[in-house]
Enzyme design. Sequence first.
Site, PDB file in Angstrom:
ATOM      1  N   LYS A  36       0.828  -1.225   0.000  1.00 14.98           N
ATOM      2  CA  LYS A  36       0.000   0.000   0.000  1.00 14.98           C
ATOM      3  C   LYS A  36       0.859   1.271   0.000  1.00 14.98           C
ATOM      4  O   LYS A  36       0.594   2.211  -0.738  1.00 14.98           O
ATOM      5  CB  LYS A  36      -0.931  -0.024   1.221  1.00 14.98           C
ATOM      6  CG  LYS A  36      -2.022  -1.092   1.101  1.00 14.98           C
ATOM      7  CD  LYS A  36      -2.920  -1.129   2.297  1.00 14.98           C
ATOM      8  CE  LYS A  36      -2.319  -1.763   3.518  1.00 14.98           C
ATOM      9  NZ  LYS A  36      -1.955  -3.180   3.386  1.00 14.98           N
ATOM     10  N   ASP A  80       9.979  -6.705  -4.830  1.00 15.24           N
ATOM     11  CA  ASP A  80       8.965  -7.222  -3.915  1.00 15.24           C
ATOM     12  C   ASP A  80       8.807  -8.702  -4.260  1.00 15.24           C
ATOM     13  O   ASP A  80       8.695  -9.045  -5.431  1.00 15.24           O
ATOM     14  CB  ASP A  80       7.624  -6.471  -4.133  1.00 15.24           C
ATOM     15  CG  ASP A  80       6.625  -6.752  -3.023  1.00 15.24           C
ATOM     16  OD1 ASP A  80       6.351  -7.935  -2.755  1.00 15.24           O
ATOM     17  OD2 ASP A  80       6.109  -5.788  -2.420  1.00 15.24           O
ATOM     18  N   PRO A 112       7.412  -4.906   5.414  1.00 13.99           N
ATOM     19  CA  PRO A 112       7.328  -5.187   6.850  1.00 13.99           C
ATOM     20  C   PRO A 112       8.615  -5.831   7.349  1.00 13.99           C
ATOM     21  O   PRO A 112       9.366  -6.405   6.558  1.00 13.99           O
ATOM     22  CB  PRO A 112       6.163  -6.181   6.951  1.00 13.99           C
ATOM     23  CG  PRO A 112       6.017  -6.776   5.605  1.00 13.99           C
ATOM     24  CD  PRO A 112       6.551  -5.794   4.608  1.00 13.99           C
ATOM     25  N   ARG A 157      10.548  -0.185   9.395  1.00 11.97           N
ATOM     26  CA  ARG A 157      10.874  -0.633  10.744  1.00 11.97           C
ATOM     27  C   ARG A 157      12.384  -0.584  10.912  1.00 11.97           C
ATOM     28  O   ARG A 157      13.135  -0.941   9.984  1.00 11.97           O
ATOM     29  CB  ARG A 157      10.384  -2.062  11.006  1.00 11.97           C
ATOM     30  CG  ARG A 157       8.887  -2.189  11.251  1.00 11.97           C
ATOM     31  CD  ARG A 157       8.439  -1.494  12.550  1.00 11.97           C
ATOM     32  NE  ARG A 157       6.999  -1.586  12.760  1.00 11.97           N
ATOM     33  CZ  ARG A 157       6.101  -0.683  12.386  1.00 11.97           C
ATOM     34  NH1 ARG A 157       6.501   0.407  11.757  1.00 11.97           N
ATOM     35  NH2 ARG A 157       4.823  -0.856  12.652  1.00 11.97           N
ATOM     36  N   ASP A 214      12.833   7.341   9.761  1.00 13.38           N
ATOM     37  CA  ASP A 214      11.696   7.604  10.653  1.00 13.38           C
ATOM     38  C   ASP A 214      11.617   6.526  11.728  1.00 13.38           C
ATOM     39  O   ASP A 214      10.801   6.603  12.633  1.00 13.38           O
ATOM     40  CB  ASP A 214      10.390   7.617   9.834  1.00 13.38           C
ATOM     41  CG  ASP A 214       9.198   8.051  10.679  1.00 13.38           C
ATOM     42  OD1 ASP A 214       9.312   9.095  11.348  1.00 13.38           O
ATOM     43  OD2 ASP A 214       8.171   7.340  10.694  1.00 13.38           O
ATOM     44  N   GLU A 256      14.456   2.051  18.871  1.00 11.28           N
ATOM     45  CA  GLU A 256      13.644   3.247  19.115  1.00 11.28           C
ATOM     46  C   GLU A 256      12.731   3.148  20.331  1.00 11.28           C
ATOM     47  O   GLU A 256      12.341   4.160  20.896  1.00 11.28           O
ATOM     48  CB  GLU A 256      12.805   3.578  17.875  1.00 11.28           C
ATOM     49  CG  GLU A 256      11.676   2.587  17.613  1.00 11.28           C
ATOM     50  CD  GLU A 256      10.820   2.962  16.411  1.00 11.28           C
ATOM     51  OE1 GLU A 256      11.378   3.257  15.340  1.00 11.28           O
ATOM     52  OE2 GLU A 256       9.585   2.957  16.546  1.00 11.28           O
ATOM     53  N   HIS A 289       9.398   8.258  14.427  1.00 15.25           N
ATOM     54  CA  HIS A 289       8.298   7.389  13.981  1.00 15.25           C
ATOM     55  C   HIS A 289       6.998   8.199  13.795  1.00 15.25           C
ATOM     56  O   HIS A 289       5.955   7.873  14.356  1.00 15.25           O
ATOM     57  CB  HIS A 289       8.076   6.248  14.993  1.00 15.25           C
ATOM     58  CG  HIS A 289       7.475   5.023  14.370  1.00 15.25           C
ATOM     59  ND1 HIS A 289       7.884   3.755  14.670  1.00 15.25           N
ATOM     60  CD2 HIS A 289       6.490   4.869  13.443  1.00 15.25           C
ATOM     61  CE1 HIS A 289       7.177   2.880  13.981  1.00 15.25           C
ATOM     62  NE2 HIS A 289       6.327   3.538  13.220  1.00 15.25           N
TER      63      HIS A 289
HETATM   64  P1  NAI Z   1       1.696  -3.838   2.866  1.00 19.88           P
HETATM   65  O1  NAI Z   1       1.470  -5.128   3.577  1.00 19.88           O
HETATM   66  O2  NAI Z   1       0.578  -3.218   2.088  1.00 19.88           O
HETATM   67  O3  NAI Z   1       2.930  -4.004   1.865  1.00 19.88           O
HETATM   68  C1  NAI Z   1       4.141  -4.587   2.207  1.00 19.88           C
HETATM   69  C2  NAI Z   1       4.782  -5.100   0.929  1.00 19.88           C
HETATM   70  O4  NAI Z   1       6.105  -5.545   1.263  1.00 19.88           O
HETATM   71  C3  NAI Z   1       4.046  -6.293   0.299  1.00 19.88           C
HETATM   72  O5  NAI Z   1       3.832  -6.043  -1.069  1.00 19.88           O
HETATM   73  C4  NAI Z   1       5.006  -7.461   0.519  1.00 19.88           C
HETATM   74  O6  NAI Z   1       4.937  -8.424  -0.508  1.00 19.88           O
HETATM   75  C5  NAI Z   1       6.333  -6.744   0.543  1.00 19.88           C
HETATM   76  N1  NAI Z   1       7.418  -7.493   1.184  1.00 19.88           N
HETATM   77  C6  NAI Z   1       7.344  -8.405   2.183  1.00 19.88           C
HETATM   78  N2  NAI Z   1       8.578  -8.830   2.499  1.00 19.88           N
HETATM   79  C7  NAI Z   1       9.438  -8.195   1.665  1.00 19.88           C
HETATM   80  C8  NAI Z   1      10.840  -8.214   1.489  1.00 19.88           C
HETATM   81  N3  NAI Z   1      11.626  -8.999   2.231  1.00 19.88           N
HETATM   82  N4  NAI Z   1      11.382  -7.416   0.551  1.00 19.88           N
HETATM   83  C9  NAI Z   1      10.593  -6.616  -0.213  1.00 19.88           C
HETATM   84  N5  NAI Z   1       9.264  -6.543  -0.095  1.00 19.88           N
HETATM   85  C10 NAI Z   1       8.692  -7.320   0.830  1.00 19.88           C
HETATM   86  O7  NAI Z   1       2.248  -2.847   3.969  1.00 19.88           O
HETATM   87  P2  NAI Z   1       2.233  -1.249   3.945  1.00 19.88           P
HETATM   88  O8  NAI Z   1       0.931  -0.758   4.470  1.00 19.88           O
HETATM   89  O9  NAI Z   1       2.696  -0.772   2.631  1.00 19.88           O
HETATM   90  O10 NAI Z   1       3.315  -0.918   5.076  1.00 19.88           O
HETATM   91  C11 NAI Z   1       4.676  -1.259   4.908  1.00 19.88           C
HETATM   92  C12 NAI Z   1       5.393  -1.091   6.240  1.00 19.88           C
HETATM   93  O11 NAI Z   1       5.418   0.283   6.598  1.00 19.88           O
HETATM   94  C13 NAI Z   1       4.666  -1.744   7.448  1.00 19.88           C
HETATM   95  O12 NAI Z   1       4.986  -3.120   7.550  1.00 19.88           O
HETATM   96  C14 NAI Z   1       5.218  -0.979   8.606  1.00 19.88           C
HETATM   97  O13 NAI Z   1       6.393  -1.622   9.080  1.00 19.88           O
HETATM   98  C15 NAI Z   1       5.590   0.383   7.992  1.00 19.88           C
HETATM   99  N6  NAI Z   1       4.745   1.465   8.493  1.00 19.88           N
HETATM  100  C16 NAI Z   1       5.375   2.545   9.065  1.00 19.88           C
HETATM  101  C17 NAI Z   1       4.640   3.598   9.548  1.00 19.88           C
HETATM  102  C18 NAI Z   1       5.317   4.816  10.122  1.00 19.88           C
HETATM  103  O14 NAI Z   1       4.638   5.672  10.716  1.00 19.88           O
HETATM  104  N7  NAI Z   1       6.622   4.958   9.982  1.00 19.88           N
HETATM  105  C19 NAI Z   1       3.169   3.578   9.519  1.00 19.88           C
HETATM  106  C20 NAI Z   1       2.604   2.429   8.856  1.00 19.88           C
HETATM  107  C21 NAI Z   1       3.386   1.401   8.378  1.00 19.88           C
END
Ligand code: NAI
Length: 345
Positions: free
Chosen positions: A154, A174, A203, A231, A255, A260, A292
């Site tokens: 996303k 990905d 993630p 993360r 971030d 952290e 963060h």
């Molecule tokens: P999402 O689940 O929509 O997308 C994650 C994507 O990463 C998926 O397409 C998945 O196939 C891919 N993926 C999984 N393992 C992988 C790897 N080893 N190498 C490359 N790609 C890989 O998650 P979304 O919503 O896009 O969020 C991503 C991350 O952002 C979350 O897991 C969270 O850790 C972080 N996040 C940080 C925030 C902040 O305030 N700094 C807030 C929200 C999320």
Amino acid sequence: MIKICMFDAKPYDEYFFNRFNQDGKFHIDYFEPKLTKETAPLSKGYDVVVGFVNDTIDKGVIDILVQNNIKLLAMRCAGYNNIDFKHAFKKIHVVTVPSYSPNAVAEHAMALLLSLNRKIHKAYTRVRDHNFSLNGLLGFDLFGKTIGVIGTGKIGKIFVKICQGFGAKVLAYDPFPNPDLKVDYVDLDTLYQQADIISIHCPLTKANYHLINENSIRKMKKGVYIINTSRGGLIDSEALLKGLRDCQIGGAGLDVFEEEKDFFYEDLSMALMRDEILTQLISLPNVIITSHQAYFTKEALEQIAKTTLSNIEQALVHHKYTNEICYFCEKKGQCEARPTNQPCF
Ligand code: NAI
């Protein structure tokens, strides 16, 4: 009435959750400390515990929540790397907010990149000192540069589009490429070799812990910029520091940070900083660290409060677990129970 206790609660959490609880359907108590083995006993007498990104939800904490008859652990965030799912499986249901504002995080990643590249953090303090010199503030055009995006879910998907809007060439990696996204998918090594800028949007899992390490940094272009809004554990921070010192890495916009949880979200301005690596990173002119806050927009906080309360009502009143995350989901990538909204166990 459903009794909820929320850990690591800040005034803004209280404000947004109360706004979506005006009909008084829930009784919510807000606790300042993070959820740990020491604070978990406070959950006694409640139905639901609401947790957040820097809580430590390990075996010990889960056992205390189960003993206290907590029916649901409702995370008010998307990431869930801080939960021992294997131990929680079949003991306590866990739900998350899978998406609150992917735009907020993608936009913050670009804000970090732009500030870092155009030295906005330096320019701001200079001009406040009436120092109008430009020496040392030289940046580069994003137009025509190659940006490597790791993870195109996303958030990553939106970041790809933002970068394309700047006229950059985008390469993506990905394990599950998105067929609808117009971007060149490459393997990680190609991305490391060709990208001028790398932004991480996947993630944190056991498999990709320290994805960015001494070895991967060695494969990158000299002077690469690294942005991490995902993360902290995705980057080996010692290797990052070394890469910055050796000028292999040209700049870092972070971030998140692997240690952290002891610092972020707290005002420690009058305390001694105990983390040597964080102190050194903060001192570097080509590093920008935010606490963060990528998610921190009005729209995201509204969505977090709305979805968390809806998750709780769905689970406790209707026995539906739309946003459930469990050991089974983690292992299989997709939970078979999901499409039916039934509990995972
Ligand atoms: P999402 O689940 O929509 O997308 C994650 C994507 O990463 C998926 O397409 C998945 O196939 C891919 N993926 C999984 N393992 C992988 C790897 N080893 N190498 C490359 N790609 C890989 O998650 P979304 O919503 O896009 O969020 C991503 C991350 O952002 C979350 O897991 C969270 O850790 C972080 N996040 C940080 C925030 C902040 O305030 N700094 C807030 C929200 C999320």
